[in-house]
Write a protein that holds these residues in place. Structure first.
Motif, PDB file in Angstrom:
ATOM      1  N   GLY A  99       0.817  -1.207   0.000  1.00 23.46           N
ATOM      2  CA  GLY A  99       0.000   0.000   0.000  1.00 23.46           C
ATOM      3  C   GLY A  99       0.852   1.259   0.000  1.00 23.46           C
ATOM      4  N   ILE A 100       1.938   1.247   0.766  1.00 28.01           N
ATOM      5  CA  ILE A 100       2.862   2.383   0.763  1.00 28.01           C
ATOM      6  C   ILE A 100       3.451   2.581  -0.624  1.00 28.01           C
ATOM      7  CG2 ILE A 100       5.071   3.241   1.635  1.00 28.01           C
ATOM      8  CD1 ILE A 100       4.441   1.890   4.287  1.00 28.01           C
ATOM      9  N   ALA A 101       4.017   1.504  -1.175  1.00 23.22           N
ATOM     10  CA  ALA A 101       4.679   1.609  -2.479  1.00 23.22           C
ATOM     11  C   ALA A 101       3.709   2.029  -3.572  1.00 23.22           C
ATOM     12  CB  ALA A 101       5.330   0.263  -2.826  1.00 23.22           C
ATOM     13  N   MET A 102       2.517   1.471  -3.567  1.00 21.18           N
ATOM     14  CA  MET A 102       1.530   1.784  -4.600  1.00 21.18           C
ATOM     15  C   MET A 102       1.158   3.262  -4.588  1.00 21.18           C
ATOM     16  SD  MET A 102      -1.995   2.432  -5.043  1.00 21.18           S
ATOM     17  CE  MET A 102      -2.798   1.728  -3.605  1.00 21.18           C
ATOM     18  N   PHE A 103       0.892   3.799  -3.404  1.00 21.47           N
ATOM     19  CA  PHE A 103       0.423   5.180  -3.348  1.00 21.47           C
ATOM     20  C   PHE A 103       1.561   6.171  -3.567  1.00 21.47           C
ATOM     21  CE2 PHE A 103      -2.213   8.721  -1.838  1.00 21.47           C
ATOM     22  CZ  PHE A 103      -3.421   8.361  -2.414  1.00 21.47           C
ATOM     23  N   VAL A 104       2.783   5.814  -3.177  1.00 20.54           N
ATOM     24  CA  VAL A 104       3.930   6.664  -3.496  1.00 20.54           C
ATOM     25  C   VAL A 104       4.056   6.807  -5.002  1.00 20.54           C
ATOM     26  CG1 VAL A 104       6.447   6.725  -3.543  1.00 20.54           C
ATOM     27  CG2 VAL A 104       5.266   6.300  -1.391  1.00 20.54           C
ATOM     28  N   GLN A 105       3.964   5.697  -5.697  1.00 21.88           N
ATOM     29  CA  GLN A 105       4.065   5.741  -7.161  1.00 21.88           C
ATOM     30  C   GLN A 105       2.969   6.589  -7.770  1.00 21.88           C
ATOM     31  OE1 GLN A 105       2.262   4.838 -10.760  1.00 21.88           O
ATOM     32  NE2 GLN A 105       1.729   3.276  -9.263  1.00 21.88           N
ATOM     33  N   ILE A 114      -9.367  -7.237   6.994  1.00 19.25           N
ATOM     34  CA  ILE A 114      -8.184  -6.793   7.728  1.00 19.25           C
ATOM     35  C   ILE A 114      -7.046  -6.482   6.757  1.00 19.25           C
ATOM     36  CG2 ILE A 114      -6.409  -7.530   9.371  1.00 19.25           C
ATOM     37  CD1 ILE A 114      -8.627  -9.264  10.680  1.00 19.25           C
ATOM     38  N   ASN A 115      -6.873  -7.339   5.756  1.00 18.42           N
ATOM     39  CA  ASN A 115      -5.820  -7.123   4.773  1.00 18.42           C
ATOM     40  C   ASN A 115      -6.050  -5.839   3.990  1.00 18.42           C
ATOM     41  OD1 ASN A 115      -4.359  -8.118   1.919  1.00 18.42           O
ATOM     42  ND2 ASN A 115      -3.414  -8.884   3.799  1.00 18.42           N
ATOM     43  N   ALA A 116      -7.305  -5.559   3.647  1.00 17.05           N
ATOM     44  CA  ALA A 116      -7.623  -4.327   2.924  1.00 17.05           C
ATOM     45  C   ALA A 116      -7.345  -3.098   3.780  1.00 17.05           C
ATOM     46  CB  ALA A 116      -9.089  -4.345   2.486  1.00 17.05           C
ATOM     47  N   ILE A 117      -7.627  -3.179   5.086  1.00 18.38           N
ATOM     48  CA  ILE A 117      -7.345  -2.054   5.970  1.00 18.38           C
ATOM     49  C   ILE A 117      -5.841  -1.843   6.097  1.00 18.38           C
ATOM     50  CG2 ILE A 117      -7.457  -1.312   8.373  1.00 18.38           C
ATOM     51  CD1 ILE A 117      -9.969  -0.848   6.667  1.00 18.38           C
ATOM     52  N   ALA A 118      -5.076  -2.931   6.100  1.00 18.70           N
ATOM     53  CA  ALA A 118      -3.611  -2.784   6.132  1.00 18.70           C
ATOM     54  C   ALA A 118      -3.132  -2.005   4.916  1.00 18.70           C
ATOM     55  CB  ALA A 118      -2.950  -4.163   6.189  1.00 18.70           C
ATOM     56  N   ARG A 119      -3.698  -2.298   3.733  1.00 16.34           N
ATOM     57  CA  ARG A 119      -3.330  -1.532   2.531  1.00 16.34           C
ATOM     58  C   ARG A 119      -3.751  -0.077   2.651  1.00 16.34           C
ATOM     59  NH1 ARG A 119      -5.497  -5.970  -0.344  1.00 16.34           N
ATOM     60  NH2 ARG A 119      -7.277  -4.698  -0.973  1.00 16.34           N
ATOM     61  N   THR A 120      -4.934   0.148   3.226  1.00 14.61           N
ATOM     62  CA  THR A 120      -5.415   1.517   3.392  1.00 14.61           C
ATOM     63  C   THR A 120      -4.489   2.321   4.300  1.00 14.61           C
ATOM     64  OG1 THR A 120      -7.709   0.812   3.084  1.00 14.61           O
ATOM     65  CG2 THR A 120      -7.355   2.925   4.170  1.00 14.61           C
ATOM     66  N   PHE A 121      -4.051   1.720   5.394  1.00 13.03           N
ATOM     67  CA  PHE A 121      -3.128   2.416   6.281  1.00 13.03           C
ATOM     68  C   PHE A 121      -1.790   2.664   5.593  1.00 13.03           C
ATOM     69  CE2 PHE A 121      -5.987   1.737   9.795  1.00 13.03           C
ATOM     70  CZ  PHE A 121      -5.655   2.767  10.676  1.00 13.03           C
ATOM     71  N   VAL A 170      12.540   6.642  -3.488  1.00 10.88           N
ATOM     72  CA  VAL A 170      13.363   5.775  -2.646  1.00 10.88           C
ATOM     73  C   VAL A 170      12.496   5.091  -1.588  1.00 10.88           C
ATOM     74  CG1 VAL A 170      15.180   5.751  -0.895  1.00 10.88           C
ATOM     75  CG2 VAL A 170      15.521   7.013  -3.021  1.00 10.88           C
ATOM     76  N   ILE A 171      11.582   5.867  -0.975  1.00 10.85           N
ATOM     77  CA  ILE A 171      10.678   5.271   0.016  1.00 10.85           C
ATOM     78  C   ILE A 171       9.837   4.174  -0.615  1.00 10.85           C
ATOM     79  CG2 ILE A 171       8.633   5.752   1.420  1.00 10.85           C
ATOM     80  CD1 ILE A 171       9.825   8.486   2.029  1.00 10.85           C
ATOM     81  N   GLY A 172       9.318   4.423  -1.823  1.00  9.59           N
ATOM     82  CA  GLY A 172       8.543   3.389  -2.510  1.00  9.59           C
ATOM     83  C   GLY A 172       9.361   2.141  -2.773  1.00  9.59           C
ATOM     84  N   GLY A 173      10.613   2.329  -3.207  1.00  7.58           N
ATOM     85  CA  GLY A 173      11.470   1.181  -3.475  1.00  7.58           C
ATOM     86  C   GLY A 173      11.790   0.401  -2.219  1.00  7.58           C
ATOM     87  N   VAL A 174      12.040   1.103  -1.123  1.00  7.79           N
ATOM     88  CA  VAL A 174      12.326   0.424   0.149  1.00  7.79           C
ATOM     89  C   VAL A 174      11.105  -0.357   0.620  1.00  7.79           C
ATOM     90  CG1 VAL A 174      12.835   0.808   2.591  1.00  7.79           C
ATOM     91  CG2 VAL A 174      14.134   2.039   0.838  1.00  7.79           C
ATOM     92  N   ALA A 175       9.918   0.227   0.473  1.00  3.85           N
ATOM     93  CA  ALA A 175       8.691  -0.478   0.870  1.00  3.85           C
ATOM     94  C   ALA A 175       8.497  -1.740   0.030  1.00  3.85           C
ATOM     95  CB  ALA A 175       7.491   0.445   0.731  1.00  3.85           C
ATOM     96  N   ALA A 176       8.730  -1.643  -1.283  1.00  3.62           N
ATOM     97  CA  ALA A 176       8.596  -2.822  -2.137  1.00  3.62           C
ATOM     98  C   ALA A 176       9.628  -3.880  -1.768  1.00  3.62           C
ATOM     99  CB  ALA A 176       8.759  -2.419  -3.607  1.00  3.62           C
ATOM    100  N   LEU A 177      10.852  -3.453  -1.482  1.00  4.56           N
ATOM    101  CA  LEU A 177      11.889  -4.403  -1.084  1.00  4.56           C
ATOM    102  C   LEU A 177      11.530  -5.095   0.219  1.00  4.56           C
ATOM    103  CD1 LEU A 177      14.763  -5.513  -1.641  1.00  4.56           C
ATOM    104  CD2 LEU A 177      15.649  -3.599  -0.284  1.00  4.56           C
ATOM    105  N   ALA A 178      11.031  -4.320   1.189  1.00  5.66           N
ATOM    106  CA  ALA A 178      10.641  -4.909   2.466  1.00  5.66           C
ATOM    107  C   ALA A 178       9.491  -5.898   2.298  1.00  5.66           C
ATOM    108  CB  ALA A 178      10.250  -3.803   3.450  1.00  5.66           C
ATOM    109  N   ALA A 179       8.531  -5.572   1.434  1.00 12.08           N
ATOM    110  CA  ALA A 179       7.423  -6.499   1.183  1.00 12.08           C
ATOM    111  C   ALA A 179       7.937  -7.802   0.590  1.00 12.08           C
ATOM    112  CB  ALA A 179       6.402  -5.848   0.249  1.00 12.08           C
ATOM    113  N   GLY A 180       8.931  -7.708  -0.292  1.00  7.99           N
ATOM    114  CA  GLY A 180       9.521  -8.911  -0.859  1.00  7.99           C
ATOM    115  C   GLY A 180      10.202  -9.765   0.189  1.00  7.99           C
TER     116      GLY A 180
END
Length: 479
Positions: free
Chosen positions: A288-294, A413-420, A454-464
């Motif tokens: 959710g972080i990475a998606m909205f940053v992009q 719950i998963n959808a709310i995690a993306r929303t946050f 950079v924040i988006g990339g770090v979030a995507a890396l952490a999700a991986g």
């Protein structure tokens, strides 16, 4: 309580009233209106403020009210669908969304508009309930592919909302032109759901037995989201912001303790923290972080005037939608179509890892190369592949480990995690653009956008990494 049982052993698959070839596209359309309703309004915010004669802070409640309703209602409606059957709850939500959409066009008033947007926020529950519909209607072989297609379609709906806003609205038009589109979408979605979505029985247990659980979850989540949504306006270290954070944490801690002791909890604590499902929720937050940053950083970047900022392309809302977002949406839809088949073949965790690696590459590319329009267009297309495939993998990570009658609440719950995650990304990007500015001018510096990427990339890396560290548990069921 967590017990180890074969999750599919006692699940009765209900034969759909219509063929999957009709049901799946219909549900894709129904859940896609969630993303469209969320993003179609964003480009109109300055003009809404001007036409209604209100300030930027006041008009911001159009988004905040929508997100607050989504946060409060999504897990509650997901649990209600599990207990009462997903069809009737799905139709009820679409009725509420239609009423909210009509309110948005009926009066030229900010309070009424905020109320209508709040009612539209219930649409966030459509996706988790759609997952429950598919699970009850399809066999395991078809389910994974269907989840991938529906999830990916929802992920591209955000760009579709921006594109629709660009096509329908130009400077000086009545902002309600876009809201009339939302009315039409709600009507079509309700008609499709009525005609296509099959009925299926809910568990029929526990209804109305956990009032304090519902109140605690609503208050705790709302306080945290309010801090994220309004922190930039109130000040991140102001008393209201810190007070909301502290209150939210304390209320949720008390709520979790209550749910652990309850004989019939609204949300079984294991659906949040058990090793089988917690990685999916954390990964959803990071995606959710990475998606909205992009989404947000790219849209603002391409609209910047190069003669003033030294970067950007001076694109209008229409140009942003058609030139920079539409190609990525086409690529994202294509990725969504194949994501479910990839999950079925290679497992959701592995597919999510690959998707996140693609996302890291996309953010790295746009961070270094954004001087030409084609570079941004290519980066957006790559990042849409990441988001579409990731959205397809996340629900598949859950349905393997929860019973049929926990499908709605678990995915809620998963959808709310993306929303946050999206709300946090919005706050971070806003803070970066407001603080890293060009010397002597109130204009974001190019470095602010690079930092956002950079924040988006770090979030995507952490999700991986989260996906890679999760250990699939084939025989987990939550009671």
């Amino acid at each position: 309580m967590v017990t180890l049982r074969l999750a599919t052993a006692r699940t009765r698959v209900r034969t759909p009233a219509v063929s999957p070839g009709v049901l799946i596209p219909a549900l894709c359309f129904v859940v896609m209106i969630t993303s469209v309703m969320q993003t179609a309004v964003v480009p109109l915010m300055p003009d809404i403020a001007a036409q209604l004669g209100v300030g930027t802070n006041a008009v911001g409640w159009i988004v905040t009210g929508n997100l607050l309703t989504a946060t409060v209602c999504t897990p509650l409606l997901g649990r209600l669908a599990d207990r009462r059957g997903p069809r009737r709850v799905l139709l009820g939500i679409l009725g509420v969304v239609l009423v909210g959409s009509l309110l948005c066009v009926a009066w030229d008033s900010l309070p009424v508009l905020i109320a209508g947007r709040a009612l539209q926020g219930t649409s966030f529950a459509l996706f988790p309930i759609g997952v429950a519909v598919l699970r009850s209607a399809l066999g395991p072989y078809r389910l994974t592919a269907a989840l991938g297609i529906m999830s990916g379609t929802m992920s591209v709906g955000g760009g579709a909302g921006m594109i629709a806003a660009g096509l329908l609205y130009s400077d000086g038009d009545d902002y309600r032109r876009v809201f009339w589109l939302l009315v039409a979408l709600a009507v079509i979605a309700a008609a499709l759901a009525w005609a296509v979505v099959p009925g299926s029985p809910g568990s029929g247990t526990g209804s109305g037995s956990d009032l304090w659980g519902a109140v605690g979850l609503a208050v705790g989540l709302s306080a945290l989201l309010l801090a994220l949504a309004q922190g930039g306006t109130w000040g991140w270290v102001s008393v209201p912001t810190i007070g909301c954070v502290v209150a939210g944490v304390l209320v949720l801690a008390a709520w979790y303790r209550h749910e652990r002791r309850s004989d019939a909890p609204l949300v079984a604590p294991a659906l949040l923290t058990a090793r089988a499902v917690a990685p999916a929720h954390l990964a959803a937050f990071l995606v959710g972080i990475a998606m909205f940053v992009q989404f947000l950083a790219t849209a603002v970047f391409v609209q910047a005037a190069p003669e003033e900022a030294g970067y950007g392309f001076g694109a209008s809302v229409l140009e942003t939608s058609l030139l920079y977002l539409l190609p990525g949406q086409v690529v994202g839809i294509s990725a969504a179509a194949v994501s479910g088949f990839l999950v079925r073949r290679f497992r959701a965790e592995r597919v999510l890892m690959v998707a996140c690696a693609i996302g890291v590459c996309g953010f790295a590319f746009v961070g270094f190369a954004h001087d030409r329009p084609w570079q941004v267009i290519v980066a957006v297309a790559v990042l849409n592949v990441f988001v579409s495939v990731a959205y397809g993998a996340l629900p598949a990570m859950l349905v393997e480990h929860v019973s049929l009658h926990d499908t709605g609440v678990a995915n809620g719950i998963n959808a709310i995690a993306r929303t946050f995650g999206s709300s946090l990304a919005s706050a971070l990007v806003g803070m970066l653009l407001a603080t890293i500015t060009i010397a002597g001018a109130d204009i974001p510096s190019e470095r602010a956008f690079v930092a956002a990427f950079v924040i988006g990339g770090v979030a995507a890396l952490a999700a991986g990494f989260v996906a890679g560290a999760s250990r699939p548990l084939q025989f987990t069921k939550f009671d």
